[in-house]
Design an enzyme around this catalytic site. Structure first.
Site, PDB file in Angstrom:
ATOM      1  CG  ASP A 166      -8.191 -13.502  -6.118  1.00  0.00           C
ATOM      2  OD1 ASP A 166      -8.393 -14.482  -5.373  1.00  0.00           O
ATOM      3  OD2 ASP A 166      -8.273 -12.310  -5.743  1.00  0.00           O
ATOM      4  CG  ASP A 329       1.519  -1.334  -2.372  1.00  0.00           C
ATOM      5  OD1 ASP A 329       0.741  -0.400  -2.097  1.00  0.00           O
ATOM      6  OD2 ASP A 329       1.954  -1.547  -3.516  1.00  0.00           O
TER       7      ASP A 329
END
Lengths: 752, 784
Positions: A166, A329
């Site tokens: 990224d 998550d």
């Protein structure tokens, strides 16, 4: 067993009725002692579920008696708002703790210990994609992770490693600031070359949308394996990682997650500054070794962002990784649990990674966890979520509610001062009542803490961690409650070094709180000496304040940061190797290894090493009859118990050298296991308390020394690590050399 | 049939006075205290003696034929005012003519030697109007002071005089010294001197009857030489009604064929039976009108006649009188609020104003406000709740450390609250919890004590005291919150017996067994019944029988025995009599430096082996300085363990002391031999002892101190000794609601916590074992 159900429920209802009776102090005191006695007997066989649950039930009796008394007897009158309002705040904080105790009893009722199923024939194995999301981490770090991931034992044609970058997205490369755009471009090219050299696939995307979750979802688009493994950039797996995990997916078609613990090579700021890393179990072991196992029982162990295997088909049902909160998550796991998918937890360290080194980055990481978990609580309402089983609701609500601890901890820290300074009576009790209800409950609670977590947590350390975080997290909680959608993903800084010891930039509030508590302690003693009727209440409150002062004193040690010069974390191993130098072959034992170099011991042989000159040599390892070699330069000489040990740096770091490092560091799971098990020894309440008291004293002094600038440190000159060198596969020409000194890589950033 | 009749009488008396007047009337009476407030600015300065005060004329006015002394209705104990600042409300009753003529209030008083004459002062107020003050200076004997009261201040019927005494110690400025201060008034020579000749013509005139020389209100039941059960039963209702009507706590009833001597009331109950019994009585009754009538008898004596044709008619006539001419007397007397007395209902709130207390700044060192709370007779005292005292008031700046508020219940310190802030504090409802265990059914004494030392007390210059600078103010808005109570009648309990006539309440018929018909025995029974009806605030439905108690009867019984061997009266099997240790026992969590043990009306029975052993140990112990450290430590540990053990048993370590020999009279409550009823037995060796013993038992000081299962009056010193009840049995459980049962269970488990612990641990172990079986089968299965 059905025949026992109704009698047991009747007994339980009758028991509850009896627990919530207003009783005399005498009855309470004798009952408490009897129940404590039974509780200690029940504690004697922790592996027996009946004994374990009996322990919980007996501790629960005392907790419920305390809660009943606290509710009915101790609250200040509403006619006295100055007492009543803080009194209610303290009461709510205590009831929150009792609620968390109940949730933890439920979670830990019967923790699981799983045995990995054997993998069947090669052809049946599912294909696996490994995702290593990165944002701005050092290529060295990524190279090590890539090498370890590539070294995992699995059929090569079924294992693909993706580096999801990224930091080199199109948006980054085309940003307005030309310098930053150039950096992104360089990073993109370098990592691409690195991946090519290491047999991994480099992937980046157009825009940095939805942070880590967006990055992983992009990975899902470019890959097609049956299973997806996520490793954070610093999380290097052991060779057996897939052997330990993939088998579960073949057994259970509804399984979406196999999570393994996060295991760290370096100390967190508390461990570093209090120097406990070598002996004390890490903070997260309580969560992984105990809580996740407990959650596993209720099919509620959840995704922790890394070191986990997920099923692609499951992720596809929820459109990939969830990204509404900043803890993608847990949110992803919640969504999949709601859809009826299963999760398991594997209680074996299978990766090793890095923790944030400085207090600032540590707190930054915790702010993200705290805000993310509360976002889930507020936005997803797990207790009401459709599709969860009842135990899952309790589990999720519990782990999300846990992050309100800063509010209760700060309440406990400040409540005594209200009485000491202003004589506000916010807790109405005399010393006899306090002894009969509160002290017996506290004894039970401490015994339970030791019973449940003694192996992984020293006494008072939980409180210290809580306090250190609370000071900075309270504001973050207020912010997320006011606007649950506001928090944004904040990447945790890791791999930092500190050249000099000194106070953390956020030390101010900790010092201020310590001074206020100290003033409270001094004033309470003065009051005790001068007020003949001050009596028992003052004694209780002053004692409580002294405990708080001890906590705040030890916390001063955490904010007084010791310098950290080590770039590369060493892992102790024992491995035979050969050293070739000037045509002579020496037998050596590798004592430890890091990404920067290795330490060798030569038993009974004299190695002619001159540290002032660049003594060069070649190390040869063997794996399955195949030789692995790399060149080293001698740097240091140390004397250990085992004998004299020489430190060597890698002369250059090629992908092959990284593969050798991965082989050295991560070929044996047992090395990581042993590191963890060695520290998991209960220390005992009294010893732990004594040690904590000592910290309170010495760490306060050290912080004072730092604050006054009385730091005597010699500057240490460290030589840079060898740069990463990538050669064309066929020839010898250097394609890329990674300059180590580039400022962008000095303070690497990774997801975590 | 007779039972039903008597119940209707009780109902009539009760209805006449409460149901008709109702709670509204009681509430209106409660306001009496409120309207009686005098603004501080209008109060007379304490140092000035008003010209209103008349010099004592030498001879008692009562001797003058043109005047009559109307005594106060209260007993001696209410006329003793102690401490630095104390008040009493005394009532007296006037006829219309007496009111119109006006008169004087006569207060014969004496005081403790230690009272400083210069600053001791009595303030007098009648019906809410201040009349003046006089100095306290009569340490050597009763001296009368008179205060003129004009007619417009008085009212027909009951009037109220409020006396406030402020007094200080001559030489001692310690807190303890204030307990030495007292001023008391003579009940015989104090009262209202009416300017009209005496005489008894109406029932209302009976209220002004004087006291006998013995200081009691004498009632003589005149009947034939040979008392019959019928005659006794015919009179019983009238005697109870009269006791309620007079509302005096010191009534002594005697029985004889001749009228009594001195001040008092003779009772003649006319029926064919009594006509035959004695010509003298017949002569008295012949010219009396039908029904209830009053006439003059000998000097200072009234004759009360009740004429009817038979028992039923007599009772009907009495009902007429009770709901007619006597009604006003009930309303203003027995059913009006009493000074310093609260009748506590569960789940209700009371203010100190309800006890008759008035907000007054307090300038002394030790303020002591005391009042009585009457708890329901079937109240179970234990830890399931507390009476909350919400303190409203303030302390002045400058109090020394050590200043505190202390609450004592029945002589035991139960709660203390230190006044920590030397700058002065204001309390707006500060809650102090008074544990219910400190109370008992019946009447309980509550003392709210403020210890208020200041620096200047150390110098102790009584002349330099500054009364204009108060130290403490306790507002009459301070509240008592009575919680919901566990209601279960448990007997034996003499406190419930004396406080509410339990278990003879609620119109329940019961037997009164007299083992002989001797007049003194009958008199004792009548005295006891008069006192019991006052405690119940209603006549009781007892039926007199001259016989041994009948085991087969399932009715409760009051047994009066004087001399005959009554083997049958032995307590039921297993009901051992145990003796309570006197005084606040055990680990008293609240301590005070300054409050000495208040002399309890009860004394400890000596002579049991444990106290002998203790005395032996203390007399043979080594001198403390000769003890080694280990001995001292073990000695300390032994004492601590002893104190802890005593605390664990709620401070009433009971041990056997069945011995009641040497007593003049005993009062015992126990189960009847068949276990189907409760017998309350008053027993003495002979009728004379019985009479003496019952008068002593029913005297206010002893009556209020009754508790436990047995009480004795000592033969030599006439002291009351109470013995704890060994084991109590459930007498009555009328409220079967869940919440009441829960409170009862909580109370019982507190008293018997070994059962609680065993049961709780047993139940919860069962739950744990069950969980141990099912949890491995839940979620991911782990069972082997």
């Amino acid at each position: 067993m059905k025949c026992a159900k109704w009698p047991a429920i009747t007994a339980g209802v009758t028991g509850l009725f009896m627990l919530w009776l207003p009783l005399s102090l005498q009855a309470q005191l004798v009952m408490s002692f009897a129940v404590l006695g039974f509780m200690f007997i029940a504690m004697s066989r922790p592996d027996n579920t009946s004994f374990r649950l009996a322990t919980f039930v007996f501790a629960g009796i005392l907790a419920m008696r305390y809660a009943y008394w606290r509710t009915t007897e101790t609250l200040p009158s509403i006619d006295e708002p100055l007492n009543f309002i803080p009194g209610i705040v303290l009461y709510v904080a205590e009831m929150y703790c009792l609620l968390m105790l109940a949730v933890s009893f439920f979670m830990l009722a019967d923790p699981l210990r799983r045995t990995a199923p054997k993998l069947s024939g090669r052809d049946d194995l599912p294909s696996v994609d490994v995702f290593i999301p990165t944002y701005n981490e050092e290529p060295e770090l990524l190279a090590a992770t890539l090498a370890a991931a590539k070294s995992m034992i699995y059929p090569t044609d079924k294992l693909t490693v993706y580096l999801l970058d990224d930091g080199g997205t199109e948006a980054k490369r085309n940003q307005a600031d030309p310098e930053k755009a150039l950096e992104a471009l360089r990073r993109h090219d370098q990592l691409k070359a690195l991946c090519e050299a290491m047999g991994a696939i480099y992937s980046t995307r157009a825009k940095n949308e939805h942070a880590k979750a967006g990055n992983l979802n992009e990975g899902l688009k470019v890959s097609k394996g049956d299973l997806v493994v996520v490793f954070d950039a610093d999380h290097a797996p052991v060779r057996t990682f897939l052997q330990e995990t993939v088998g579960y997916f073949m057994e259970d078609e509804k399984l979406f997650l196999a999570q393994s613990p996060h295991n760290f090579l370096n100390p967190d700021p508390l461990e570093k500054n209090l120097r406990t890393y070598a002996r004390m179990p890490s903070e997260n072991e309580m969560f992984y070794s105990i809580m996740q196992r407990g959650l596993d029982k209720w099919n509620a162990s959840f995704f922790c962002g890394s070191a986990a295997v997920l099923r692609r088909s499951a992720l596809e049902t929820t459109n990939g990784f969830a990204g509404e909160s900043i803890t993608e998550d847990c949110e992803t796991a919640l969504a999949l649990h709601c859809n009826g998918w299963h999760s398991i937890y594997i209680d074996k360290p299978l990766i090793s990674g890095l923790q944030p080194e400085t207090l600032v980055s540590f707190i930054g990481q915790r702010i993200r966890w705290c805000q993310g978990m509360l976002q889930i609580l507020l936005l997803k309402r797990p207790f009401m979520a459709h599709g969860l089983t009842v135990p899952q609701r309790f589990a999720y609500a519990g782990i999300n509610l846990f992050w309100l601890f800063p509010l209760s901890r700060l309440t406990f820290m400040f409540a005594p001062l209200l009485y000491i300074f202003f004589s506000l009576e916010i807790y109405e009790s005399n010393i006899y009542e306090f002894a009969s209800y509160a002290v017996t409950y506290m004894v039970a609670s401490m015994a339970m803490q030791s019973y449940l977590f003694g192996r992984v947590r020293w006494p008072w350390v939980s409180e210290l961690y809580e306090y250190v975080q609370s000071v900075m997290l309270a504001g973050a909680i207020v912010s997320v409650v006011r606007n649950p959608r506001k928090p944004t993903f904040n990447v945790t800084a890791k791999g930092q070094t500190l050249d000099k010891s000194g106070l953390s930039p956020i030390a101010g509030p900790y010092i201020a709180i310590f001074l206020v508590l100290l003033a409270g302690a001094v004033y309470s003693v003065w009051r005790y000496m001068t007020e003949p009727l001050a009596g028992d209440l003052l004694m209780i409150v002053a004692g409580w304040n002294v405990i708080n002062l001890g906590l705040a004193g030890a916390a001063l040690g955490v904010v007084a940061e010791r310098r950290e010069l080590r770039r590369n974390q060493r892992l102790k191993i024992k491995r035979r190797a050969l050293l070739h130098r000037d045509g002579t072959v020496y037998t050596a034992i590798i004592e430890d290894v890091s990404n920067g170099g290795i330490a060798l011991r030569f038993d009974g042989q004299q190695l002619p090493v001159n540290l002032n000159e660049e003594t060069k040599a070649t190390v040869e390892l063997r794996r399955n009859g195949r030789a692995l070699t790399f060149d080293v330069v001698a740097r240091s000489r140390r004397h250990l118990e085992q004998g004299e040990v020489f430190g060597f740096a890698y002369e250059e770091r090629t992908p092959e050298v990284f593969m050798a490092i991965a082989d050295l560091m991560y070929s044996e799971q047992a090395v990581l296991q042993e590191r963890m098990t060695r520290r998991q020894v209960p220390i005992g309440f009294f010893k732990g308390t004594a040690r904590f008291a000592l910290w309170s004293f010495t760490e306060t002094l050290r912080c004072t020394r730092y604050a006054l600038g009385l730091i005597h440190e010699q500057p240490v000159v460290s030589r840079p690590d060898a740069p990463i060198t990538i050669r064309e596969k066929a020839g010898t020409s250097i394609v890329t050399e990674f300059p180590d000194a580039h400022p962008m890589f000095r303070e690497g950033q990774i997801y975590g | 049939m007779a039972d039903i009749k008597r119940m209707s009488l009780a109902a009539a008396v009760f209805a006449a006075s409460t149901a008709l007047a109702g709670p509204a009337a009681i509430a209106a009476d409660l306001k009496l205290f409120a309207t009686a407030d005098v603004p501080a600015s209008r109060q007379q300065p304490v140092t000035s003696i008003l010209p209103l005060l008349q010099p004592f004329p030498g001879e008692p006015r009562a001797a003058n034929t043109r005047t009559t002394l109307v005594p106060f209705e209260q007993a001696t104990s209410a006329m003793r005012l102690a401490g630095e600042d104390d008040s009493a409300v005394l009532t007296f009753s006037l006829t219309g003519a007496q009111r119109a003529a006006g008169g004087q209030l006569q207060l014969s008083y004496r005081n403790a030697v230690s009272v400083l004459p210069e600053s001791g002062v009595v303030d007098v107020e009648v019906n809410g109007k201040a009349l003046g003050s006089f100095a306290i200076r009569s340490p050597n004997g009763f001296a009368p002071e008179t205060v003129a009261v004009s007619a417009d201040l008085l009212r027909e019927g009951r009037n109220e005089a409020r006396i406030r005494v402020r007094q200080h110690h001559r030489v001692d400025c310690s807190l303890e010294a204030s307990y030495e201060l007292w001023t008391e008034f003579d009940p015989v020579t104090s009262g209202f001197i009416a300017q009209t000749a005496g005489g008894f013509r109406t029932v209302a005139d009976l209220l002004s009857v004087g006291r006998s020389e013995g200081g009691v209100t004498d009632i003589r039941l005149v009947m034939g030489d040979k008392a019959t059960a019928l005659a006794a039963n015919e009179s019983l209702a009238l005697i109870q009604s009269l006791a309620l009507y007079l509302n005096r706590p010191d009534i002594a009833v005697s029985v004889g064929s001749e009228p009594g001597q001195g001040a008092g009331i003779d009772i003649y109950v006319g029926s064919p039976e009594t006509y035959r019994a004695s010509p003298a009585i017949a002569a008295m009754l012949d010219n009396a009108p039908d029904g209830l009538s009053v006439r003059d008898a000998a000097a200072g004596r009234a004759a009360l006649l009740l004429v009817g044709t038979g028992r039923e008619d007599i009772e009907a006539k009495l009902v007429d009188a009770v709901s007619g001419p006597m009604r006003a007397g009930f309303d203003s007397g027995v059913h009006a609020a009493s000074f310093r007395r609260l009748v506590a209902e569960p789940s209700s709130r009371y203010t100190l104003k309800d006890t008759g207390y008035r907000t007054q700044p307090f300038a002394g060192r030790l303020s002591n406000l005391h009042f009585d709370i009457e708890m329901p007779a079937d109240f179970y005292p234990a830890e399931y709740g507390a009476i909350d005292f919400a303190l409203k008031g303030a302390t002045a700046p400058g109090l020394k450390p050590g200043a505190q508020l202390l609450v004592r219940v029945n002589g035991n310190a139960v709660r203390s609250y230190p006044f920590r802030d030397a700058r002065g504090e204001e309390f707006n409802g500060k809650r102090l919890e008074l544990p219910l265990r400190a109370f008992h059914p019946g009447v309980n004494r509550v003392e709210i004590i403020a210890e208020l030392p200041v620096e200047s007390d150390a110098a102790c210059a009584p002349q330099a005291r500054d009364d204009s600078r108060p130290r403490f103010i306790l507002l009459d808005e301070s509240e008592l919150h009575v919680p919901a109570l566990a209601r279960i009648g448990r007997l034996p309990d003499l406190a419930a017996f004396s406080g509410s006539a339990y278990p003879f309440t609620a119109g329940k018929p019961f037997d009164i067994f007299l083992d002989n018909s001797d007049p003194r025995t009958l008199g004792a029974a009548m005295t006891m019944m008069a006192r019991l009806s006052q405690s119940a605030r209603a006549p009781l439905s007892g039926e007199i029988t001259f016989s041994q108690p009948e085991e087969g009867r399932h009715r409760d019984a009051l047994v009066i025995s004087s001399g005959l061997s009554l083997a049958a009266l032995a307590p039921a099997k297993g009901a051992r009599v145990a003796m309570a240790q006197s005084g606040p026992g055990g680990l008293d969590p609240v301590t005070t430096a300054s409050v000495a043990d208040v002399a309890l009306a009860t004394a400890t029975a000596a002579g049991d082996s444990r106290s002998l052993l203790e005395a032996f140990h203390s007399s043979t112990a080594l001198e403390r300085e000769n003890l080694s450290i280990t001995d001292k430590l073990s000695d300390w540990a032994r004492r601590a363990a002893g104190r802890f053990g005593q605390w664990l048993h709620y401070g009433n370590g009971t041990h056997s002391a069945d011995d009641t020999s040497g007593a003049l009279a005993t009062l015992t409550q126990s189960r009847s031999p068949l276990g189907s009823a409760t017998w309350t037995v008053v027993k003495a060796a002979n009728p004379a002892d019985l009479e003496k013993g019952v008068v002593r038992l029913t005297a206010p000081a002893a009556w209020q101190a009754l508790e436990g299962g047995t009480a004795t009056i000592g033969a030599e010193n006439l002291e009351l000794v109470t013995h704890a009840a060994g084991a109590r049995y459930v007498y009555d459980l009328s409220d079967m609601g869940f919440l009441n049962l829960r409170r009862i269970v909580a109370a019982w488990f507190s008293d018997n916590f070994q059962f609680y612990i065993v049961l709780l641990i047993g139940l919860m172990t069962g739950v744990a074992l069950w969980l141990g079986r099912i949890v491995p089968r839940m979620g991911v299965r782990t069972e082997k």
